[in-house]
Design a protein around this motif. Sequence first.
Motif, PDB file in Angstrom:
ATOM      1  N   ASN A 259       0.841  -1.198   0.000  1.00  0.00           N
ATOM      2  CA  ASN A 259       0.000   0.000   0.000  1.00  0.00           C
ATOM      3  C   ASN A 259       0.878   1.250   0.000  1.00  0.00           C
ATOM      4  OD1 ASN A 259      -1.815   2.067   0.541  1.00  0.00           O
ATOM      5  ND2 ASN A 259      -3.014   0.849   1.996  1.00  0.00           N
TER       6      ASN A 259
ATOM      7  N   TYR B 280      -0.431   4.280   2.213  1.00  0.00           N
ATOM      8  CA  TYR B 280      -0.281   4.085   3.658  1.00  0.00           C
ATOM      9  C   TYR B 280       1.114   4.497   4.110  1.00  0.00           C
ATOM     10  CZ  TYR B 280       0.386   1.694   8.120  1.00  0.00           C
ATOM     11  OH  TYR B 280       0.682   1.408   9.432  1.00  0.00           O
TER      12      TYR B 280
ATOM     13  N   LYS C 242      -6.128 -10.327  -1.389  1.00  0.00           N
ATOM     14  CA  LYS C 242      -7.429  -9.836  -0.958  1.00  0.00           C
ATOM     15  C   LYS C 242      -7.249  -8.460  -0.306  1.00  0.00           C
ATOM     16  CE  LYS C 242      -9.277 -13.784  -2.084  1.00  0.00           C
ATOM     17  NZ  LYS C 242     -10.085 -13.913  -3.324  1.00  0.00           N
TER      18      LYS C 242
ATOM     19  N   ASP D 133      -6.884  -5.740   2.344  1.00  0.00           N
ATOM     20  CA  ASP D 133      -6.440  -5.938   3.723  1.00  0.00           C
ATOM     21  C   ASP D 133      -7.310  -5.158   4.707  1.00  0.00           C
ATOM     22  OD1 ASP D 133      -5.633  -3.274   3.632  1.00  0.00           O
ATOM     23  OD2 ASP D 133      -3.502  -3.736   3.426  1.00  0.00           O
ATOM     24  N   ALA D 134      -6.859  -5.142   5.988  1.00  0.00           N
ATOM     25  CA  ALA D 134      -7.646  -4.493   7.043  1.00  0.00           C
ATOM     26  C   ALA D 134      -7.811  -3.001   6.809  1.00  0.00           C
ATOM     27  CB  ALA D 134      -6.998  -4.756   8.404  1.00  0.00           C
ATOM     28  N   ASN D 135      -6.857  -2.396   6.086  1.00  0.00           N
ATOM     29  CA  ASN D 135      -6.953  -0.971   5.776  1.00  0.00           C
ATOM     30  C   ASN D 135      -7.735  -0.703   4.499  1.00  0.00           C
ATOM     31  OD1 ASN D 135      -5.316  -0.112   8.004  1.00  0.00           O
ATOM     32  ND2 ASN D 135      -3.509  -0.834   6.887  1.00  0.00           N
ATOM     33  N   GLY D 136      -8.270  -1.754   3.912  1.00  0.00           N
ATOM     34  CA  GLY D 136      -9.047  -1.585   2.692  1.00  0.00           C
ATOM     35  C   GLY D 136      -8.215  -1.499   1.435  1.00  0.00           C
TER      36      GLY D 136
ATOM     37  N   ASP E  71      -6.636  -2.398  -1.876  1.00  0.00           N
ATOM     38  CA  ASP E  71      -6.942  -3.316  -2.964  1.00  0.00           C
ATOM     39  C   ASP E  71      -5.906  -3.102  -4.058  1.00  0.00           C
ATOM     40  OD1 ASP E  71      -7.921  -4.837  -5.013  1.00  0.00           O
ATOM     41  OD2 ASP E  71      -9.901  -3.896  -5.087  1.00  0.00           O
TER      42      ASP E  71
END
Length: 389
Positions: A154, A157, A294, A296-299, A301
């Motif tokens: 990401n 992030y 898939k 992740d927890a932070n969305g 994609d």
Amino acid sequence: MSPQIPTCQLGTQLLHGDHGPGSEVVPSISVTSTFRAVPHGDPEGLGAMNPEKHVYSRYSQNVTSRVEQILSKVNQGHAITYASGLAAAFSALVHFKPKRIAISGGYMGCHGAIATYIKGRFTDTPIISLDDEFQEGDLCWFESPLNPTGESRNIQYYADKIHAVGGKLLIDSTFGPPPLQYPFKWGADCIFHSGTKYFGGHSDLLCGIIIVKTEAEREQLWHDRVYMGNMMGSLESWLLLRSLRTMHLRIPRQSANGTEIAQWLNRAIVPEGQEYDGIPGGVITKVWHSSLQKPDANGFDPAVQMEGGFNACFSILLSKIEYAEKLAHSLEYFVPATSLGGVESSAEQRLNSDPKENPLLVRLSIGIEEVTDLKDDLRRALVEISKGN
């Protein structure tokens, strides 16, 4: 650099983004190291297309200047080229002068360049993890998709995390060249590429590329390059210019082929005694690829970040060391080789190049061959090694 051409699509930029004086459609390979001086000339060397600006090939020459104009346009920034990817990596470290470097995993060559840079410093430059707390003056050295597995990270992030303390994010986007990924959109401060790979695309040149956001930053990098002496040679620049003409055709084909093969191999992870599409079960235990991730927890994609398609280079994990040792040499259409990004597919037990890597891991770089032939080749080789042949 010359004035920007009107906004156009990637393929048109690659073919016409280096318009300049003269009548040559394909530029000549310049072999001169020095140029005849003209009255009131100046050695700016900042990629000027005007041949009268060229003074000495350590500063600039025509073909390299044309290449850098195209690279600037298609990477949506200000590009400068180097003699190799590692030369570019070292130059980035000199440019940023980080107090600490945050890096986790990735290409072992860049870790070597960092170690060499630190060796020449009079003060310690600690290495920290991407998951550690950042401080002012840190450089976040970030790779996505990741070598050798091909997993996406990401960018936004880590850009937000490093910017919160006033640091910088450099992304190694070698596995995600245009049109697959545009890291400036996600907060990167500097983009690094081993141009040897997808920009070159034909396994016949060494090149490093750095792209920054402003012409002023590029000028600083250019001045450093002049005195570090790590510019590209004339022949390599010419080969790169040739390669860029077809980049918008090569990379989407490689991306499509790589994604199809990665997903096909992932479906072949079945128990021993079973098979999938002729591939024996129990041979492949894991496939890494951005398309298989898939959110992740932070969305996060990967499909959103990789807007132009997924990476063409990824890795598989085999169940036995002897399988990993034999696979690359059992294939017909995959060259057993350590580099990647060429029009021809290649395969490598990564341990042969990186002693820290899992000996069961095989990295596959997918080319532009017919995907059915590549599947047939992999299927045959996987059957062969499973039988101990």
